[in-house]
Scaffold this motif. Structure first.
Motif, short mmCIF file in Angstrom:
data_model
loop_
_atom_site.label_atom_id
_atom_site.label_comp_id
_atom_site.label_asym_id
_atom_site.label_seq_id
_atom_site.Cartn_x
_atom_site.Cartn_y
_atom_site.Cartn_z
N GLN A 1 0.83 -1.20 0.00
CA GLN A 1 0.00 0.00 0.00
C GLN A 1 0.87 1.26 0.00
O GLN A 1 0.60 2.22 -0.72
N ALA A 2 1.94 1.25 0.76
CA ALA A 2 2.87 2.39 0.79
C ALA A 2 3.46 2.62 -0.60
O ALA A 2 3.57 3.77 -1.05
N ASN A 3 3.81 1.54 -1.29
CA ASN A 3 4.37 1.67 -2.64
C ASN A 3 3.35 2.23 -3.63
O ASN A 3 3.69 3.05 -4.48
N ARG A 4 2.09 1.79 -3.51
CA ARG A 4 1.06 2.32 -4.41
C ARG A 4 0.85 3.82 -4.16
O ARG A 4 0.73 4.60 -5.11
N ILE A 5 0.81 4.21 -2.90
CA ILE A 5 0.63 5.63 -2.58
C ILE A 5 1.81 6.44 -3.10
O ILE A 5 1.64 7.53 -3.65
N GLU A 6 3.01 5.91 -2.96
CA GLU A 6 4.18 6.62 -3.47
C GLU A 6 4.07 6.82 -4.98
O GLU A 6 4.39 7.90 -5.49
N GLN A 7 3.60 5.82 -5.70
CA GLN A 7 3.43 5.96 -7.15
C GLN A 7 2.39 7.03 -7.47
O GLN A 7 2.56 7.81 -8.41
N HIS A 8 1.30 7.07 -6.70
CA HIS A 8 0.29 8.12 -6.88
C HIS A 8 0.91 9.50 -6.65
O HIS A 8 0.65 10.44 -7.40
N LEU A 9 1.73 9.61 -5.62
CA LEU A 9 2.38 10.89 -5.30
C LEU A 9 3.27 11.36 -6.44
O LEU A 9 3.25 12.53 -6.82
#
Length: 168
Positions: A75-83
């Motif tokens: 989930q942290a990696n997905r949010i980072e990609q969104h950012l």
């Protein structure tokens, strides 16, 4: 608050809210940050709009270091990609993503040497602002302390994660 607990927010909404909130905060505080940095340095580059964007990316990179502590890795990696998508623009090419990775390597390198990892972030930021941390400037340590003071005051992710239930 939702009927059965926290309100829900999607990962992309969290990323957008983080970017907008952080950018607004940096823009609001940049005159004070710039003034304080100028008081301890001869950084003419602080008047350049790119300086506040560089500071924004340094703060974002610092925040991303803690994201893995609050969320599962996927989930942290997905949010980072969104950012990264949120702060990317045609004229920037891969600069935001590459620069975040550069700050991450500075963090990791400094931590592996037993020093406070924020020193790696502020040292790299000094270099990017044209005030090389290795340049023998008398005020480099003071400049790094001032930068650190401002960088660590931003803590959006922790607050958002505590307030909302994040969904894909």
């Amino acid at each position: 608050m939702g009927l059965f607990g926290k309100n829900k927010m999607t990962e992309s909404e969290v990323a957008r809210a983080f970017v907008v909130g952080l950018m607004e905060s940096v823009q609001q505080h940049w005159p004070d940050i710039s003034r304080d940095l100028k008081a301890v340095s001869d950084l003419a580059s602080l008047d350049d709009p790119e300086a506040s964007f560089e500071f924004f990316i340094a703060v974002m990179a610092t925040q991303l270091q803690g994201l893995q502590n609050f969320l599962k890795a996927d989930q942290a990696n997905r949010i980072e990609q969104h950012l990264i998508r949120c702060i990317s623009a045609p004229g920037l090419d891969s600069y935001p993503k590459d620069t975040i990775q550069e700050y991450r390597r500075a963090w990791d390198r400094t931590a592996s040497n037993g020093r406070d990892p924020i020193d790696g972030i502020t040292s790299l930021l000094c270099d990017k602002l044209g005030y090389g941390s290795e340049g023998g400037h008398d005020n480099t340590t003071i400049l790094m302390i001032v930068l650190t003071q401002y960088i660590v005051t931003f803590c959006y992710f922790k607050n958002m994660i505590q307030e909302y239930k994040l969904v894909s």
